[in-house]
Write an enzyme that holds these catalytic residues in place. Structure first.
Site, PDB file in Angstrom:
ATOM      1  N   SER A   1      20.558  51.062 -58.520  1.00  0.00           N
ATOM      2  CA  SER A   1      19.268  50.395 -58.578  1.00  0.00           C
ATOM      3  C   SER A   1      19.409  49.168 -59.461  1.00  0.00           C
ATOM      4  CB  SER A   1      18.213  51.328 -59.162  1.00  0.00           C
ATOM      5  OG  SER A   1      18.481  51.534 -60.537  1.00  0.00           O
ATOM      6  N   LYS A   2      18.309  48.481 -59.597  1.00  0.00           N
ATOM      7  CA  LYS A   2      18.336  47.253 -60.387  1.00  0.00           C
ATOM      8  C   LYS A   2      18.908  47.485 -61.786  1.00  0.00           C
ATOM      9  CE  LYS A   2      15.044  47.469 -58.249  1.00  0.00           C
ATOM     10  NZ  LYS A   2      14.952  48.381 -57.085  1.00  0.00           N
ATOM     11  N   ARG A   3      18.631  48.661 -62.320  1.00  0.00           N
ATOM     12  CA  ARG A   3      19.084  48.952 -63.678  1.00  0.00           C
ATOM     13  C   ARG A   3      20.599  48.807 -63.845  1.00  0.00           C
ATOM     14  NH1 ARG A   3      19.015  53.836 -64.885  1.00  0.00           N
ATOM     15  NH2 ARG A   3      18.510  54.687 -62.848  1.00  0.00           N
TER      16      ARG A   3
END
Length: 470
Positions: free
Chosen positions: A242-244
């Site tokens: 994910s973006k994280r």
RNA sequence: GCUCCCUUCGUCUAUCGGUCAGGACGCCAGAUUUUCAAUCUGGAAAGACGGGUUCGAUUCCCGUAGGGAGUACCA
């Protein structure tokens, strides 16, 4: 092995950049086709008009191009084939494997809520499935697949082997929306069939879709392709990407300075293996790649390993190729391109500078001694090596260098003799010497640098330091 | 909730019933040494758990746990 030609495809939806997982899926498809003299095709799944953008299509194409994954023919726009999809839906309507459903979204939602509340599978069961067409209202409708309600639905997967669903656990999926446009499920099957796709290699998240889509193949009496669902890639923490996690897009890796060959090798080893082979070329991967080598469990990204793969590939890259990679890297990080003179200097220094580099910026750093110009200002760390004593020693070394042959071996001998005469260790000369030659504390071997620079330039840099040191 | 999938060192993985469970990255120690590296040598490090089947299970079967995917008129 069947004798039908291998045709694979990569079918991204243009809703963003090419992410690392998609890049690997594309690469596996490419490897399989290219390794067998087959065709590798590209299909843009842009039937979702609200989310598809031309920019995303370009970004995906750029990503594939950077990775060196060439495709056969023109990319196919799924949206442009909408009338063919509708035609197939019509055929299914006619042969009784599909039906028109007039249920409204609200009715469907109510149905699902009730089902969920009662702990039932929330699959919508349309009241129109077996309704008399004569009772149909004059209202918008979708076309649904008439999924079997008895027996099992079986799919043979090259990686998962036999996967089965009990009939009834797969719903009557929508084929045509109420506006007449096709859904992904229908479009993907029709396109794969029409394109002659023989092997569908895609992410594990599509495994269930293979079951659903197989129903469409059967309804049309089409031969099923070979399915191979590959495990997904997870972030370093084992969770879904994910973006994280950052570094999601394939081009982020260019921005970090990894080369395309490095990425291909690393990506290949994520979920696939060929015995104990770790470092290999794309040619070898093409020869070796096959389904039995693909694992079942999701893999995590490991940048340390990636770095190590980079070490191998940069060392064996040819210089012209590296220059192209560096140019692309600079564009990606929005740095100005190298001017012709600097580029020439860089390329000439590559044999020395690429030594021990894992990423492109490592090369640039090590090549600074060759791309920079006199006088070299010592940076903080390099300056620590320079003091009145070391500068005096360098001054004396200059005299010894006047008569030296400027090749690595002779220089080593001259400097070693000089150190022996002075009764000092090589390091006491080499470190300040590195500082004046490159202005840095991190640089190639001092002998490599001097041999590369030549006598005149090397001594000039020594003199610069001596002059300044006074 | 329901359906399906997955599970070997920290990480990527090999093994296709019998191995001291192998390799790679990383890590630790040492060697080399002109910096950062690289290179060389050695070391620690794994079969999620519980049941079966079998002379023998990491390997086959079942269950549990954990993780993932799907459950859209998204793809």
């Amino acid at each position: 092995m069947s004798d039908t030609p291998v045709v694979t495809r990569f079918a991204p939806s243009p809703t963003g950049f090419l992410h690392i997982g998609g890049a690997r899926t594309a690469f596996f498809n490419w490897l399989y086709a290219r390794g067998r003299g087959g065709r590798f095709m590209l299909r843009i799944e842009d039937t979702d008009r609200a989310r598809s953008t031309p920019e995303a299509t370009d970004a995906i194409l750029d990503g594939l191009a950077w990775l060196g994954l060439d495709w056969d023919g023109e990319p196919i726009s799924q949206f442009e084939r909408a009338s063919r999809h509708a035609e197939v839906a019509k055929t299914m309507l006619e042969n009784g494997t599909a039906y028109r459903c007039y249920s409204t979204p609200e009715e469907i939602e109510t149905f699902r809520e009730t089902a969920r509340r009662e702990g039932q599978a929330a699959l919508f069961q349309s009241p129109w499935r077996d309704a008399n067409p004569a009772t149909a209202p004059d209202a918008p409708c979708v076309v649904r697949l008439k999924a079997p309600q008895t027996g099992v639905i079986r799919v043979n997967d090259k990686i998962r082997k036999k996967v089965e669903w009990r009939a009834g656990t797969l719903d009557d999926l929508v084929l045509l929306r109420s506006d007449g446009t096709p859904t992904y499920m229908l479009a993907a099957v029709v396109d794969d069939h029409d394109m002659g796709v023989s092997h569908v290699i895609r992410g594990d998240d599509h495994l269930i879709n293979a079951g659903r889509q197989s129903l469409i193949y059967r309804a049309m009496d089409w031969a099923l392709p070979v399915f191979a669902h590959i495990p997904l890639i997870h972030g370093e923490d084992g969770k879904k990407l994910s973006k994280r996690h950052g570094a999601l897009g394939i081009m982020d890796y260019l921005a970090m300075g990894y080369t395309a060959a490095t990425m291909r090798n690393y990506l290949a080893r994520l979920g696939w293996s060929h015995g104990n082979d770790e470092l290999f070329t794309t040619e070898q991967a093409k020869d070796w790649f096959d389904f039995p080598g693909i694992g079942k469990a999701p893999a995590r990204l490991d940048f340390k390993k990636l770095d190590n793969v980079g070490l191998f590939h940069i060392a064996r890259s040819d210089d012209a190729e590296l220059m192209e990679e560096i140019a692309a890297y600079l564009v990606q990080i929005k740095e100005p391109a190298l001017d012709a003179e600097t580029a020439a200097k860089l390329q000439a220094a590559l044999p020395i500078a690429k030594n021990g580099a894992r990423k492109l910026p490592d090369i640039l750093e090590k090549a600074y001694f060759a791309t920079g110009t006199r006088p070299f200002e010592a940076d903080e760390k390099a300056a620590e090596k320079l003091n009145s004593v070391s500068v005096r020693v360098l001054n004396e070394l200059t005299a010894a260098l006047q008569h030296a042959n400027f090749n690595k071996e002779d220089l080593e001998a001259v400097v070693a003799d000089f150190a022996a005469q002075k009764g000092i260790k090589l390091g006491q000369i080499a470190q300040p010497l590195r500082a004046v030659l490159s202005g840095r504390s991190v640089a190639p071997s001092v002998f490599d640098m001097m041999a590369h620079l030549g006598q005149e330039e090397s001594i000039a840099r020594l003199n610069d330091a001596v002059t300044r040191g006074r």
